[in-house]
Design a protein around this motif. Structure first.
Motif, short mmCIF file in Angstrom:
data_model
loop_
_atom_site.label_atom_id
_atom_site.label_comp_id
_atom_site.label_asym_id
_atom_site.label_seq_id
_atom_site.Cartn_x
_atom_site.Cartn_y
_atom_site.Cartn_z
N LYS A 1 0.86 -1.17 0.00
CA LYS A 1 0.00 0.00 0.00
C LYS A 1 0.90 1.23 0.00
N THR B 1 1.40 5.18 0.66
CA THR B 1 0.82 6.31 1.42
C THR B 1 1.71 7.52 1.20
N TRP C 1 5.79 2.85 1.24
CA TRP C 1 5.21 1.58 0.79
C TRP C 1 5.21 0.62 1.97
#
Lengths: 333, 333, 333
Positions: free
Chosen positions: B178, B180, B193
């Motif tokens: 993910k 951010t 990450w």
């Protein structure tokens, strides 16, 4: 609008640099030119760019006083006129530019301005160069830097006290002297150092009596654009400058712009291979890198915009720069 | 009007790059500067251009805290003031520019803007660099490309999956994570990450039980102009990020513009000659040619005029570019 | 506003220059492009600059008809569309520019203008190049000079009488002939020399009876931008041009601008290694240095501003230059 003053004599080359029966190709004031000695005496200077397809004529062949372009064979005479064509038609209207060029004081001088104004009487006096004994001891150096940085260098010889302390060993005596800056009616600017009743440098002491003192001088004369004449001498103090310890010397230091970034440096030096090596040491190893460093330091900025510190020793150099600005303004007006 | 944001700290060098008793010459933001450690502690940074004829002072001699121009010997102190002259007069009004420079986190930082605004508290935090064990494993590389292309490179580490697949072998795991992007109050921009409960890379499997999974993170923090701090780690899944498979790492990737075409890259790496070689392999053989190729591909065109495709993975890089534009606009206003 | 006429076919390469399974990277009209043969037949031509960070795609990998950027792995198909991404999202909106490119007469031709106007029927006729026996004897040379200086060179073959007198030995016969310049409806411009009932050159005499005379021709056809086709022949005088002394020859001389300073030269020559060496001698040692010298002589000045002398033999060349100016003006209007 030119970046150069045009109605002036510029030195192109030493007479001895022009190859017998050939041509000398050199860039002046941002343009390529070629120079050759005429079979009939005298010299010619042609734009080194064929009128037809712009190829350098100096890459071609010379036939008498006619220079042939290597591309199509068009031939141009000393007046720049096209006088030979391999084509059926001749093209007398075709021509390349020429400039007045004269040999004087064993050097060649060209006039990039209005030809009608070219008065040989205004070539700076370097008559002593006509002495045949000096002809062997001439030098030429390409310099990476604007030509006025060389004017600065030569009109302010105090740099010798630092930059040339190994090679010249002047021992700081210059700063004990008096600096005089003056201008002659013919436009000459002098930056003179006179060290009266001074301690002699170490190398001169063996030629003097114990404790004897000397009068020394170091005079630099400048003519536009950047033609300098150095006179140096050392006489026994009190002799009225007549009893020289070593023979006084006079040397040319003549600079001609090649481009805005580079210039030609013409000089001579005392006779002998050792002196030739010493001159190269000083100019190639010491002066040239400083000129290149100054040019690089400016990084394209205008000299005045960079707000240079002006030292008293720069007085002659700055006056020469101001004179060039006046001449340029006058031509543009 | 500058092309650079000036009221910022830029990294000049690793402390260890400044030679003992000598000077370090380096170009920053299109100008030549020199840096030296004062005999009295601290550092000085002077414009590397004599006030008189613009020669690089770094080519001259250092005498205590005074730097002498190689051309005429003028000497400048750490405040840039001319304090020595071989000429009879001294010239205290003459000076060269200086910049605030401070040592912090074993690096030197300069402030090219208004000196009164230079607050050391705004130097990005790289405190871990003060660890003396790290000092031996620092690197410096000159990069042929605009410094923001390096920001792009480092703020979007997905390029490792392709460009560095041989050297890093991340096996595509980054794309299972993910991303951010966030901004701190001090202006830091993060591109993070996090790969939670992911398959470990092959090299880590021997350190894990059969089938065990891991939590990985790869966080990059950016401060203007281009000071990045990479944190990476891998812990056993379910350990709440506490049970690390290998010790977590943190590394600086700090970029300073040299010119509009080139930049300085400061980094460090894991201890050992093997790691030094690996870092060089990755940066010299893989990253640098890509930066140079991107710079060449732009061929002088403005980055935004060339309408770059913006990928989601660029989110941090683009935010950093936008931040630099805001700062530049604010300074110009 | 382009410096080039865009709605024209330009030659990109000989078909044989495109590596099997690979890509050919070449700069045309100041931009980098890449060319490859499709696995499905035909050719593709893509802007050699990734849509994301501008890296040259030609440095990456080819996978079928997809070219991958070496930096992040984005893949572009023959239409320039991004069809592969290592990132989770695909980016079909991303693309690189393409140009129409077709193989014809064993050469590849591209159309840098409006694709809808690209009519293959307007590719100049070089059908004889499709002869497979000729394929081995092709040449390519990079030329340092503006492409129109090559047009001048080839449309005025009288330079052979001077520049190539050693290599071609035409013995001045061209000037005994008649020059004809004409234009076809398709825009072709011809510069033809016909030497009727002329003395044969020395090399031909052993093939003729004592005192026999010949009809010679030397015809050059030009199509925009700079695609030339040379036809030469020599027949026994009075044979109505039918009884050839040696087989008549036809050769392409096709020029494509690379930049404003350089161009690509595509040619072929008679079979055999000796002829290959002769062609290189003439083009590399004789023509290319003249083109480079002419380009250097112009020193950035516009051709017409430099007021070139126009010789009668330039008639075809000048007409071709005027045609290019008309086309450029029409496109700009």
């Amino acid at each position: 609008m030119s970046d150069y003053v045009r109605n002036l004599w510029y030195m192109a080359a030493w007479v001895g640099e022009v190859p017998d029966g050939g041509v000398l190709a050199r860039t002046f004031l941002d343009e390529k030119w070629l120079i050759y000695e005429l079979t009939t005496g005298g010299y010619a200077m042609l734009r080194d760019r064929c009128a037809h397809r712009f190829v350098q004529l100096s890459k071609g062949e010379r036939n008498g006083n006619v220079i042939h372009c290597p591309y199509h064979g068009l031939g141009f005479n000393a007046e720049g006129t096209c006088v030979h064509s391999p084509f059926p038609d001749v093209h007398p209207q075709a021509s390349v530019a020429t400039m007045p060029i004269v040999a004087r004081h064993d050097a060649l001088w060209f006039w990039p301005g209005e030809a009608a104004l070219a008065d040989e009487g205004t070539i700076p006096d370097f008559a002593y160069l006509s002495d045949p004994d000096r002809a062997a001891w001439r030098g030429y150096l390409p310099i990476k830097g604007h030509y006025e940085l060389m004017t600065d260098n030569l009109m302010d010889l105090t740099h010798a006290e630092f930059l040339h302390r190994e090679s010249f060993g002047v021992n700081g005596s210059i700063f004990t002297g008096k600096q005089t800056v003056r201008q002659d009616d013919d436009g000459a600017i002098w930056n003179n150092w006179d060290m009266v009743d001074s301690t002699p440098p170490d190398w001169a002491k063996p030629m003097l009596n114990e404790g004897e003192r000397v009068d020394q001088y170091l005079h630099m004369r400048w003519h536009a654009p950047s033609c300098m004449d150095l006179s140096i001498g050392m006489a026994r103090a009190g002799s009225g400058g007549a009893d020289f310890v070593v023979p006084p010397m006079r040397n040319p230091h003549i600079i001609t712009p090649e481009t805005q970034e580079t210039c030609h440096y013409f000089y001579d030096h005392a006779p002998g291979e050792e002196e030739a090596a010493r001159a190269r040491q000083v100019f190639v190893m010491e002066d040239e890198p400083m000129i290149a460093a100054a040019h690089e330091g400016l990084a394209g900025e205008d000299f005045w915009d960079a707000r240079p510190l002006i030292l008293p020793s720069d007085a002659g150099a700055i006056r020469a720069r101001r004179r060039m600005m006046q001449l340029l303004r006058a031509e543009r007006a």
